[in-house]
Design an enzyme around this catalytic site. Structure first.
Site, PDB file in Angstrom:
ATOM      1  N   THR A   1       0.777  -1.008  -0.123  1.00 41.92           N
ATOM      2  CA  THR A   1      -0.304   0.429  -0.194  1.00 41.92           C
ATOM      3  C   THR A   1       1.210   1.108   0.090  1.00 41.92           C
ATOM      4  OG1 THR A   1      -1.596  -0.940   1.058  1.00 41.92           O
ATOM      5  CG2 THR A   1      -1.867   1.203   1.129  1.00 41.92           C
ATOM      6  N   CYS A   2       2.031   0.882   0.484  1.00 43.67           N
ATOM      7  CA  CYS A   2       2.852   2.364   0.616  1.00 43.67           C
ATOM      8  C   CYS A   2       3.381   2.429  -0.062  1.00 43.67           C
ATOM      9  CB  CYS A   2       3.721   1.378   1.618  1.00 43.67           C
ATOM     10  SG  CYS A   2       2.894   1.843   3.393  1.00 43.67           S
ATOM     11  N   SER A   3       3.997   2.384  -1.032  1.00 42.81           N
ATOM     12  CA  SER A   3       4.381   1.514  -2.467  1.00 42.81           C
ATOM     13  C   SER A   3       3.801   1.816  -3.759  1.00 42.81           C
ATOM     14  CB  SER A   3       5.589   0.744  -2.551  1.00 42.81           C
ATOM     15  OG  SER A   3       6.679   0.559  -1.966  1.00 42.81           O
TER      16      SER A   3
END
Length: 161
Positions: free
Chosen positions: A48-50
């Site tokens: 989700t972060c990337s």
């Protein structure tokens, strides 16, 4: 206790990578006299972060800065080398300031830590975004789940500026 709108950020020292290598950077250096967008992720290189969170801040970088923002920064409970590699992997150098909170000291001081030891990840940061004006939180968006990047997204934050 979780930080709230109107609170001053605590004094803390984070790490960032410069041409001279890993460098300490204080919250005073980052936030004093500036308008800063800070977003936090549970971990660099995580899905989700990337794929969702960081890309939004890269895509909307110019629009966010046009609202008078001096710095866009991301913090994670990762070491400075991982944060530097994540910055390079996303062509984010010069666009986003990558801050390493390896021991979760800043994250715990703002009360936005979470225990993910059950997943083998240790103590991590909750996913959030905030606007900080001269060290004072003026907007704060905390996700209910680390796999979500809606409330704390660049688009949602841009509407608050």
């Amino acid at each position: 206790m979780t930080i709230s709108i109107g609170d001053k950020l605590p004094d803390a020292v984070l790490k960032t990578r410069t041409e001279d290598g890993p460098t300490d950077i204080s919250t005073a250096e980052i936030f004093d006299g500036k308008k800063v967008v800070l977003f936090a992720v549970p971990g660099a290189f995580t899905p989700t972060c990337s794929m969702n969170h960081l890309p939004g801040f890269l895509d909307l970088n110019d629009e966010i800065r046009a609202k008078g923002v001096d710095t866009i920064a991301v913090v994670a409970v990762n070491d400075v080398f991982v944060m530097n590699a994540w910055s390079k992997a996303n062509d984010a150098e010069g666009k986003v300031l990558f801050l390493a909170d390896g021991n979760a000291e800043f994250t715990k001081a703002v009360g936005l830590d979470m225990d993910l030891t059950v997943a083998g990840l240790g103590v991590r940061s909750k996913r959030y975004s905030m606007v900080v004006d001269n060290g004072v939180v003026t907007a704060l968006n905390i996700e209910e789940s680390p796999g979500q990047a809606d409330k704390s997204s660049a688009g949602a934050l841009l509407e608050q500026l």
